[in-house]
Design a protein around this motif. Structure first.
Motif, mmCIF file in Angstrom:
data_model
loop_
_atom_site.group_PDB
_atom_site.id
_atom_site.type_symbol
_atom_site.label_atom_id
_atom_site.label_comp_id
_atom_site.label_asym_id
_atom_site.label_seq_id
_atom_site.Cartn_x
_atom_site.Cartn_y
_atom_site.Cartn_z
ATOM 1 N N GLU A 1 -17.143 -28.516 49.300
ATOM 2 C CA GLU A 1 -16.790 -29.807 49.893
ATOM 3 C C GLU A 1 -15.315 -29.916 50.165
ATOM 4 O O GLU A 1 -14.881 -30.323 51.240
ATOM 5 C CB GLU A 1 -17.235 -30.930 48.946
ATOM 6 C CG GLU A 1 -17.040 -32.319 49.512
ATOM 7 C CD GLU A 1 -17.602 -33.389 48.599
ATOM 8 O OE1 GLU A 1 -17.598 -34.562 49.000
ATOM 9 O OE2 GLU A 1 -18.036 -33.044 47.486
ATOM 10 N N GLU B 1 -24.162 -25.752 47.706
ATOM 11 C CA GLU B 1 -23.120 -25.331 48.655
ATOM 12 C C GLU B 1 -22.260 -26.507 49.079
ATOM 13 O O GLU B 1 -21.034 -26.395 49.205
ATOM 14 C CB GLU B 1 -23.788 -24.687 49.872
ATOM 15 C CG GLU B 1 -22.810 -23.965 50.801
ATOM 16 C CD GLU B 1 -22.125 -24.909 51.773
ATOM 17 O OE1 GLU B 1 -20.968 -24.635 52.155
ATOM 18 O OE2 GLU B 1 -22.738 -25.935 52.142
ATOM 19 N N ARG B 2 -22.907 -27.656 49.301
ATOM 20 C CA ARG B 2 -22.151 -28.840 49.720
ATOM 21 C C ARG B 2 -21.196 -29.291 48.632
ATOM 22 O O ARG B 2 -20.053 -29.681 48.912
ATOM 23 C CB ARG B 2 -23.126 -29.959 50.069
ATOM 24 C CG ARG B 2 -22.455 -31.222 50.588
ATOM 25 C CD ARG B 2 -23.481 -32.269 50.965
ATOM 26 N NE ARG B 2 -22.834 -33.484 51.443
ATOM 27 C CZ ARG B 2 -23.479 -34.577 51.822
ATOM 28 N NH1 ARG B 2 -24.801 -34.598 51.795
ATOM 29 N NH2 ARG B 2 -22.827 -35.637 52.242
ATOM 30 N N LYS B 3 -21.637 -29.225 47.388
ATOM 31 C CA LYS B 3 -20.793 -29.633 46.275
ATOM 32 C C LYS B 3 -19.656 -28.644 46.051
ATOM 33 O O LYS B 3 -18.504 -29.026 45.817
ATOM 34 C CB LYS B 3 -21.643 -29.743 44.995
ATOM 35 C CG LYS B 3 -20.878 -30.204 43.770
ATOM 36 C CD LYS B 3 -20.394 -31.624 43.918
ATOM 37 C CE LYS B 3 -19.703 -32.112 42.652
ATOM 38 N NZ LYS B 3 -19.187 -33.494 42.786
ATOM 39 N N GLU C 1 -14.142 -27.841 53.259
ATOM 40 C CA GLU C 1 -14.443 -28.437 54.546
ATOM 41 C C GLU C 1 -13.471 -29.554 54.882
ATOM 42 O O GLU C 1 -13.121 -29.775 56.041
ATOM 43 C CB GLU C 1 -15.878 -28.964 54.557
ATOM 44 C CG GLU C 1 -16.934 -27.862 54.424
ATOM 45 C CD GLU C 1 -18.335 -28.408 54.353
ATOM 46 O OE1 GLU C 1 -18.460 -29.658 54.376
ATOM 47 O OE2 GLU C 1 -19.287 -27.632 54.280
#
Length: 287
Positions: free
Chosen positions: A283, A278-280, A286
């Motif tokens: 990113e 999810e962070r990748k 965000e």
């Protein structure tokens, strides 16, 4: 000085929750880890990872771990994808959206015992479904005592989780900036590109949250299967919860503790991988 006082006030509000988590979750988990490296609670001899190695030579544990892994690997993606598709469908202009949403939320209001009773009536060997299929010349199936029991369990899981997941996705879809979607469409982006590169990017935190909830729910399907088939169901739906419950009944704390620690580690690794994905993927959104 003021910042320090404010920080102290903030932590003072958190202390009751931290104490509760520590007393009821952290300390018990540490006790479980402690028992998992002993030969028995009475003599308390340290044996290291011997209890963990014994688990991998236990046929019941291996069967339960395999069934739980397969069930989670199939039911969780189905739950996430279907609920997301339903959310986009209900987000469009169709009549009776409020009524349809209410229908999908009904499983959250019905007691589990009542749900299991209905499932037994439908999927029993002499139940409603077999009576209907016999009208078309199909031989009756013992749904709960054959490999078909796996399908029954998956349908029950989807029936229980789709409505709640759908509401979460509908709320997240409402938060997607319409301006960005309109600009992409004006620049010639098709629906598939808009969905994949814009909408899914903004939905990634909700997808992560729904996936974690679904994984946890898949590990908590013991009540339904237990009420349907008892302590020892057909081998295809013998899950980790059955193994732990039966081990607890036999007072084998070392085996139970080792299995609990392994299950926790698997959950931590799965959730960690999901957070990294999810962070990748989200990113740039965000930023």
């Amino acid at each position: 000085m003021k910042k320090g006082i404010q920080l102290l006030k903030n932590w003072s509000w958190l202390i009751p929750s931290l104490v509760g988590v520590g007393v009821f979750f952290v300390i018990p988990f540490c006790v479980v880890v402690y028992y998992s490296v002993l030969d028995n609670p009475t003599f308390a001899n340290f044996v290291g990872i011997k209890n963990y190695l014994n688990l991998f030579h236990n046929p019941a544990f291996l069967r339960a771990a395999k069934n739980t892994g397969i069930f989670t690997g199939i039911s969780v993606p189905l739950s996430v994808v279907l609920s997301l598709a339903m959310a986009f469908g209900l987000n469009s202009r169709i009549p009776g959206k409020s009524w349809i949403r209410s229908c999908f939320l009904c499983p959250l209001m019905v007691p589990i015992a009542s749900v299991v009773l209905v499932w037994q009536v439908i999927f029993h060997y002499h139940g409603t479904l077999n009576q209907i299929t016999e009208l078309f010349g199909i031989e009756p199936i013992d749904w709960l005592k054959t490999n078909w029991s796996y399908l029954v369990l998956t349908i029950m899981f989807l029936w229980k989780t789709l409505g709640y997941n759908m509401i979460l996705f509908m709320s997240a879809i409402g938060g997607i900036p319409k301006e960005i979607v309109e600009v992409a469409e004006l620049e010639g982006a098709n629906r598939w590109y808009t969905f994949l590169h814009i909408k899914l990017r903004y939905l990634s935190p909700t997808i992560l949250f729904v996936t974690i909830l679904s994984i946890i729910s898949s590990f908590k399907m013991f009540r339904e299967v237990y009420l349907l088939t008892g302590d020892y169901p057909y081998e295809s739906v013998y899950l980790m919860q059955h193994f732990m419950n039966n081990t607890f009944n036999s007072l084998d704390y070392q085996k139970l503790s080792s299995a609990a620690v392994l299950l926790s580690l698997v959950m931590i690794v799965l959730i960690g991988i999901l957070f990294l994905i999810e962070r990748k993927y989200g990113e740039d959104v965000e930023e």
